[in-house]
Design a protein around this motif. Structure first.
Motif, PDB file in Angstrom:
ATOM      1  N   ASP A 468      -2.840 162.490  37.208  1.00 48.28           N
ATOM      2  CA  ASP A 468      -2.608 163.855  37.709  1.00 48.28           C
ATOM      3  C   ASP A 468      -3.698 164.273  38.701  1.00 48.28           C
ATOM      4  O   ASP A 468      -3.408 164.908  39.718  1.00 48.28           O
ATOM      5  CB  ASP A 468      -2.572 164.842  36.534  1.00 48.28           C
ATOM      6  CG  ASP A 468      -1.310 164.701  35.700  1.00 48.28           C
ATOM      7  OD1 ASP A 468      -0.323 164.126  36.220  1.00 48.28           O
ATOM      8  OD2 ASP A 468      -1.303 165.144  34.534  1.00 48.28           O
ATOM      9  N   LEU A 469      -4.944 163.920  38.379  1.00 49.88           N
ATOM     10  CA  LEU A 469      -6.039 164.262  39.286  1.00 49.88           C
ATOM     11  C   LEU A 469      -5.928 163.510  40.614  1.00 49.88           C
ATOM     12  O   LEU A 469      -6.208 164.060  41.677  1.00 49.88           O
ATOM     13  CB  LEU A 469      -7.391 163.965  38.630  1.00 49.88           C
ATOM     14  CG  LEU A 469      -7.814 164.900  37.487  1.00 49.88           C
ATOM     15  CD1 LEU A 469      -9.091 164.396  36.826  1.00 49.88           C
ATOM     16  CD2 LEU A 469      -8.008 166.322  38.009  1.00 49.88           C
ATOM     17  N   LEU A 470      -5.512 162.250  40.535  1.00 55.03           N
ATOM     18  CA  LEU A 470      -5.328 161.467  41.759  1.00 55.03           C
ATOM     19  C   LEU A 470      -4.220 162.076  42.624  1.00 55.03           C
ATOM     20  O   LEU A 470      -4.375 162.230  43.843  1.00 55.03           O
ATOM     21  CB  LEU A 470      -4.975 160.015  41.423  1.00 55.03           C
ATOM     22  CG  LEU A 470      -6.120 159.142  40.895  1.00 55.03           C
ATOM     23  CD1 LEU A 470      -5.571 157.842  40.339  1.00 55.03           C
ATOM     24  CD2 LEU A 470      -7.136 158.857  42.002  1.00 55.03           C
ATOM     25  N   ARG A 471      -3.120 162.437  41.976  1.00 54.75           N
ATOM     26  CA  ARG A 471      -2.020 163.058  42.719  1.00 54.75           C
ATOM     27  C   ARG A 471      -2.474 164.361  43.380  1.00 54.75           C
ATOM     28  O   ARG A 471      -2.202 164.600  44.549  1.00 54.75           O
ATOM     29  CB  ARG A 471      -0.856 163.356  41.762  1.00 54.75           C
ATOM     30  CG  ARG A 471      -0.117 162.134  41.246  1.00 54.75           C
ATOM     31  CD  ARG A 471       0.819 162.539  40.122  1.00 54.75           C
ATOM     32  NE  ARG A 471       1.600 161.422  39.605  1.00 54.75           N
ATOM     33  CZ  ARG A 471       2.274 161.449  38.457  1.00 54.75           C
ATOM     34  NH1 ARG A 471       2.203 162.554  37.683  1.00 54.75           N
ATOM     35  NH2 ARG A 471       2.968 160.408  38.070  1.00 54.75           N
ATOM     36  N   GLU A 472      -3.193 165.174  42.608  1.00 53.96           N
ATOM     37  CA  GLU A 472      -3.635 166.473  43.114  1.00 53.96           C
ATOM     38  C   GLU A 472      -4.647 166.304  44.251  1.00 53.96           C
ATOM     39  O   GLU A 472      -4.583 166.998  45.272  1.00 53.96           O
ATOM     40  CB  GLU A 472      -4.272 167.270  41.963  1.00 53.96           C
ATOM     41  CG  GLU A 472      -4.601 168.710  42.321  1.00 53.96           C
ATOM     42  CD  GLU A 472      -5.152 169.454  41.120  1.00 53.96           C
ATOM     43  OE1 GLU A 472      -4.367 170.097  40.419  1.00 53.96           O
ATOM     44  OE2 GLU A 472      -6.384 169.367  40.875  1.00 53.96           O
ATOM     45  N   GLY A 473      -5.573 165.353  44.089  1.00 57.20           N
ATOM     46  CA  GLY A 473      -6.588 165.132  45.112  1.00 57.20           C
ATOM     47  C   GLY A 473      -5.983 164.685  46.436  1.00 57.20           C
ATOM     48  O   GLY A 473      -6.397 165.127  47.507  1.00 57.20           O
ATOM     49  N   VAL A 474      -4.978 163.814  46.359  1.00 53.02           N
ATOM     50  CA  VAL A 474      -4.334 163.333  47.592  1.00 53.02           C
ATOM     51  C   VAL A 474      -3.488 164.426  48.221  1.00 53.02           C
ATOM     52  O   VAL A 474      -3.509 164.632  49.444  1.00 53.02           O
ATOM     53  CB  VAL A 474      -3.468 162.089  47.285  1.00 53.02           C
ATOM     54  CG1 VAL A 474      -2.643 161.704  48.505  1.00 53.02           C
ATOM     55  CG2 VAL A 474      -4.347 160.925  46.840  1.00 53.02           C
ATOM     56  N   ALA A 475      -2.731 165.169  47.408  1.00 51.84           N
ATOM     57  CA  ALA A 475      -1.796 166.162  47.938  1.00 51.84           C
ATOM     58  C   ALA A 475      -2.502 167.351  48.574  1.00 51.84           C
ATOM     59  O   ALA A 475      -2.040 167.883  49.598  1.00 51.84           O
ATOM     60  CB  ALA A 475      -0.862 166.646  46.824  1.00 51.84           C
ATOM     61  N   LEU A 476      -3.614 167.789  47.961  1.00 53.00           N
ATOM     62  CA  LEU A 476      -4.295 168.995  48.447  1.00 53.00           C
ATOM     63  C   LEU A 476      -5.301 168.694  49.554  1.00 53.00           C
ATOM     64  O   LEU A 476      -5.449 169.472  50.496  1.00 53.00           O
ATOM     65  CB  LEU A 476      -5.008 169.699  47.290  1.00 53.00           C
ATOM     66  CG  LEU A 476      -4.128 170.162  46.124  1.00 53.00           C
ATOM     67  CD1 LEU A 476      -4.974 170.867  45.077  1.00 53.00           C
ATOM     68  CD2 LEU A 476      -3.010 171.081  46.613  1.00 53.00           C
ATOM     69  N   ASN A 477      -5.993 167.582  49.448  1.00 53.94           N
ATOM     70  CA  ASN A 477      -7.067 167.249  50.389  1.00 53.94           C
ATOM     71  C   ASN A 477      -6.529 166.321  51.478  1.00 53.94           C
ATOM     72  O   ASN A 477      -6.879 165.144  51.554  1.00 53.94           O
ATOM     73  CB  ASN A 477      -8.235 166.595  49.644  1.00 53.94           C
ATOM     74  CG  ASN A 477      -9.448 166.419  50.529  1.00 53.94           C
ATOM     75  OD1 ASN A 477      -9.532 166.999  51.605  1.00 53.94           O
ATOM     76  ND2 ASN A 477     -10.393 165.607  50.072  1.00 53.94           N
TER      77      ASN A 477
END
Length: 1006
Positions: A468-477
């Motif tokens: 989830d953190l990997l997905r969020e980091g890629v999508a937002l940043n």
């Protein structure tokens, strides 16, 4: 007819009749009317404005805004006026634009917007007409003098011999002068048109817009008012507009205001963006409000003259050469004039009947004036032939032809000087990504903790929290985006190659829903990526639990330094001490050694930050860069272009050093440089061949100058390091070419002798700073440009050798004949005809020779090599000596040798002289190679020009006897002339066996 009504308890109902509109357009209109109602309530006192805004979209037109009011809004930068329009979103509504989805963008919509607001094109100053170039040619001093002489000759000739025959001499000079003017004017006119076409191509850049929710690239000329344009670092703002959303946007408005300070753009204080300005930091979406001539830039350019008198470096050298030769020609012409006048007035000049041409007691004043005018005309004609005014024409023709052919070879010259200077290049400093490599990034390795995860096991082996953190980091940043037209279509990714690769990896391998993740979080602050930090960060708040998170992404070693812990595959957090860091550094080095770009992702959950008021504007604190947790390492592969190794070998074979300057780490740089052939086997371990930018930067000035030649690869370089490298190389006498695609490359591109920007990935700032745009971003095209550059220089040298052979022969023959016999064997008309062959037709024939592979075997010219080399002097003097010997023999002994009269003898002199130039034109095709006929069948234009010249010469001799002062020749006499002239070929072959000294001779002549 449809009717849409809106209203509430506090307002009157507003009804709008719309003829058969689509649901999307209905929604736009509804949105606009709602906004209009709010404007009615908030601006009740401004009744006139309210009345205007309530009359929205009758007949489906943009009635509440027009291009004049929008242009004034931007020009004045007035926030109050913007609020009167309903703010940014009020204007967006009036323009039927959705801030997220953009315009509808169908053909009907585009046509309607173009009709209402105009197209994104700029009115150009009128192109120079053919008459303009004719007038410019008439301004030449020698032409003016010749015209004066022709007028006097006409007047006295008609008076002496009557109108039927008296106009021959003056008319012939006039005709020859006008012929020279017409041909040179036509050549310059065609070159001007060609340059206009090339300028249009260079201005046609692609920009990214959002239409119907889809990001797409379109031509800058296709932008319309209402478009939502995506801007990133390095882009040039394509039209006037308003800031919709984005982060940390700063623009350089120096092109508009002259101020060097960067201007911060935000939706609250300064949302105004202007065409022609450049994005220097951040990214944003912009609402286009004015295009083309309605923009502030358009109004400015309409008042600016585009004329430029800037000379290229080679043209400056040619002017020096022209000046030197012109002085010699003037000296010879003055001596001829002096000798002829002395001989005439002392009675040593004979008339046609063998009597003295001047007798103080019998000769009338009109006869004296006629004779003096003829003498002056002969002297002036010598000046015309001596001064190589065809050199600028030759340069123009060569550059025009080369620029056109280079376009077919994927290179567009933005500046004329670039073609010629590239031929002198001794060093090429190239970047890596996209130039040496394909710029098609793909994630091939993924490490979490110290474990490499296989592609098919991402979801099954990783802890769900980490995923989830990997997905969020890629999508937002990210500055990229993901678009999917419908559920069965494939995803479309936009952004830089690195961003697209990481987004593709997250969507395909981690099943990330980028759109949903973006909606579920609100971005609080963004630290954009730049070449100094080599990382980007984002501060985001989750809507679900109101927690705040920091995500960083960037160069692995940079992000690793910010981390104090790391996640393993099971989701456990472990301390990242010095020993563990060394293990990660070895992993990064191993990936780099395999030519992988290593990107790290890091995360930290932070406490809700307090926000402080500053002049009414909310500001977030700087995103934390300490005690982060490492999420994982991504290895991205960007394979080398298959043709690069051959291109590097070609450059090295041509004596040109290739240096790679990259921001990647040393291991990746070494791997790519070795694969491309920039590093030879064994050089990768050399501390002199491969260094880091910081090391080079910390050298003393003396150390840099000592070591700069040995450096082949500079890794982890900053823009300053690249600039410093170029400056050092130039100080050592190198002619430096630099490739670059980013805004950070602009200083080095400007500093270099030749700046080469990338046409696909290059930013507008980089392109504007460059001299040549490589249209396919391929280093192989750089090698092609080098070949064309050498071809341009070589063609100009061929023409100079050919032209100066004619000059030396003509000047010497006329000078000797004038002193010895008191007459000039070549008349004014004949010399003007030779001048036409030499300057215009000769330039056209030799300027269109294509570059050969042999050119890449020679060492680069560099800065110090004279324009006329010793080899050229050798060839020139050999041919000129032969022509002088033959023509003087015919001049003094021709009548007895061939048993002909005076007029036929003079015709033989003229005919042999012209034919010698035609045969010598073949010799000029190669300065050194003995086989001057190699590849001649491919140059149809050369053969055509030679054929046309021969036909014209036959017409001059056989049919224009009175005009050219010639006599018809028999077949035997023609064969004699051809035989004498053809002997130029074996002389040209033999003379190339003669060695020449290395030290330049007659360097003052160029």
């Amino acid at each position: 007819m449809s009717s849409i009504s809106f209203g509430n308890s506090n307002s009157h109902e507003i009804s709008l009749d719309v003829p058969h509109i689509t649901p999307i357009k209905r929604w736009h209109i509804a949105f606009a009317v709602i906004y209009s109602s709010r404007a009615f309530l908030s601006l009740h006192k401004e009744s006139k404005l309210v009345h205007k805004r309530c009359e929205i979209f009758p007949d489906n037109e943009f009635s509440t805004v027009d291009k004049t009011s929008l242009a004034l809004l931007l020009k004045e930068k007035n926030p109050d006026q913007l609020r009167a329009f309903g703010g940014i979103h009020g204007i967006a509504s009036a323009l039927e634009t959705d801030a997220k989805l953009g315009i509808h963008g169908d053909c009907e919509d585009i046509a309607r917007r173009n009709e209402a607001f105009g197209s994104n094109t700029y009115a150009k100053h009128p192109a120079k007409s053919f008459l303009h170039f004719i007038w410019e040619a008439f301004k030449d001093l020698t032409i003016v003098i010749l015209l004066g002489c022709a007028a006097l000759s006409l007047a006295f000739g008609i008076k002496e011999n009557g109108p039927k025959e008296g106009w021959y001499d003056g008319g012939s000079i006039l005709f020859a002068v006008f012929l020279v003017i017409a041909v040179s004017s036509l050549s310059n006119y065609r070159q001007s048109r060609q340059f206009d076409k090339l300028s249009k191509v260079s201005n046609d850049v692609e920009v990214e817009v959002v239409r119907t929710g889809r990001r797409q690239r379109i031509s800058i000329f296709e932008i319309v008012v209402g478009d939502v344009v995506c801007l990133k670092i390095g882009d040039q703002v394509p039209a006037d507009g308003l800031f919709l959303d984005g982060h940390s946007l700063q623009v350089d408005e120096s092109s508009m205001t002259g101020e060097s300070d960067h201007v911060e753009i935000s939706s609250r204080q300064n949302p105004f963006l202007f065409a022609g300005t450049k994005v220097v930091d951040g990214y944003a979406k912009m609402l286009v409000t004015s295009v083309g001539m309605s923009t502030t830039w358009g109004l400015m350019t309409h008042q600016i003259s585009l004329d430029s008198s800037e000379q290229t470096p080679l043209q400056a050298r040619l002017n020096k050469l022209t000046s030197s030769i012109g002085k010699v020609g003037l000296a010879v012409a003055f001596l001829v004039l002096l000798v002829l006048l002395v001989r005439y007035f002392t009675g040593n000049t004979k008339d046609r009947n063998g009597n003295k041409a001047f007798n103080a007691k019998k000769t009338e004043s009109d006869d004296i004036m006629n004779s003096v005018v003829g003498i002056v005309a002969a002297a002036v004609t010598i000046v015309v032939v001596a001064i190589p005014e065809g050199l600028p024409l030759a340069v123009t023709l060569t550059l025009a032809y080369s620029m056109k052919r280079m376009m077919a070879d994927k290179a567009m010259a933005r500046k004329l000087s670039a073609c010629e200077t590239m031929g002198s290049a001794t060093t090429i400093c190239t970047d890596k990504t996209g130039t040496l490599t394909l710029n098609q990034m793909k994630v091939t390795e993924f490490w979490i903790g110290q474990e490499s995860i296989q592609k098919e096991a991402y979801i099954s082996l990783l802890d769900s929290c980490v995923v989830d953190l990997l997905r969020e980091g890629v999508a937002l940043n990210t500055t990229g985006s993901v678009y999917r037209p419908n559920p069965v279509s494939k995803f479309e990714f936009s952004g830089s190659p690195t961003e697209k690769a990481i987004l593709s990896w997250a969507v395909d391998e981690l099943n990330a829903d980028v759109e949903e993740l973006t909606r579920s979080c609100s971005i609080q602050h963004v630290e954009t990526f730049n070449s100094e930090k080599k990382r980007s960060g984002v501060l985001a708040r989750r809507e679900v639990d109101s927690t705040t998170h920091v995500h960083w992404k960037g160069a692995a070693e940079m992000v690793l330094e910010m981390c104090s812990s790391y996640y393993d595959a099971s989701g456990l957090t472990k301390d990242l001490n010095d020993k563990e860091k060394e293990k990660f550094e070895r992993i990064i080095e191993g990936m780099a050694a395999s030519s992988l770009r290593c990107i790290a992702l890091a995360h930290k959950k932070v406490e809700v930050e307090e926000e402080k008021e500053n002049n009414g504007e909310k500001e977030s604190k700087r995103i934390t860069e300490e005690k982060l947790t490492l999420l994982g390492l991504l290895g991205l592969k960007d394979p080398c272009r298959p043709e690069v190794r051959r291109a590097v070998e070609d450059c090295r074979h041509a004596g040109v050093n290739v240096k790679m300057i990259t921001g990647d780490n040393v291991f990746t740089a070494k791997a790519i440089a070795t694969e491309c052939g920039i590093l030879k086997p064994g050089q990768a371990m050399s501390s002199e061949a491969v260094i880091e930018g910081s090391e080079f930067r910390n050298y003393t000035a003396k150390e840099r100058m000592e070591k700069v030649d040995k450096i082949c690869v500079m890794a982890r370089s900053s823009p300053f390091d690249k600039l410093l490298m170029v400056q050092c190389l130039r100080q050592k006498g190198h002619v430096v070419a630099v490739t670059g695609d980013g805004t950070n490359d602009a200083p080095a591109l400007k500093e270099a002798d030749i700046g080469l920007s990338m046409g696909i990935q290059g930013t507008e700032v980089a392109k504007e700073s460059s001299d040549i745009v490589i249209l396919d971003d391929n280093f192989a095209s750089v090698a092609t440009v080098l070949r064309w550059g050498r071809g341009v220089y070589n063609n100009i040298q061929k023409f100079i050798q050919f032209q100066q052979t004619v000059n030396v022969a003509a000047l010497f023959i006329n000078f000797v004949a004038a002193i010895s016999s008191g007459e000039v064997p070549l008349t004014a008309v004949q010399l003007l005809w030779v001048n036409l062959i030499m300057d215009t037709l000769g330039a056209l024939a030799l300027a269109t020779e294509q570059p050969t592979e042999e050119l890449m075997e020679n060492p680069p010219v560099g800065r110090s090599e004279p324009l006329i080399t010793n080899i050229m002097w050798r060839n020139l003097f050999a041919q000129a000596t032969y022509q002088i010997a033959v023509l003087l023999s015919i001049q003094f002994e021709g009548k007895s040798m061939f048993g002909v009269n005076e007029k036929v003898k003079n015709t033989l002199v003229f005919n042999v002289f012209v034919l010698c130039q035609i045969f010598n034109e073949f010799n000029a095709r190669s300065l050194e190679k003995k086989n001057v006929f190699k590849g001649i069948e491919r140059n149809k234009l050369f053969l055509g020009i030679v054929g046309v010249t021969i036909v014209f010469q036959v017409v001059m001799v056989e049919f224009l006897k009175r005009f050219a002062s010639t006599e018809r020749l028999s077949l035997g006499q023609w064969g004699l002339c051809v035989g004498i002239a053809a002997f130029s070929w074996p002389i040209g072959w033999v003379v190339k066996f003669i060695p020449v000294p290395q030290k330049p001779i007659l360097s003052f002549l160029g």
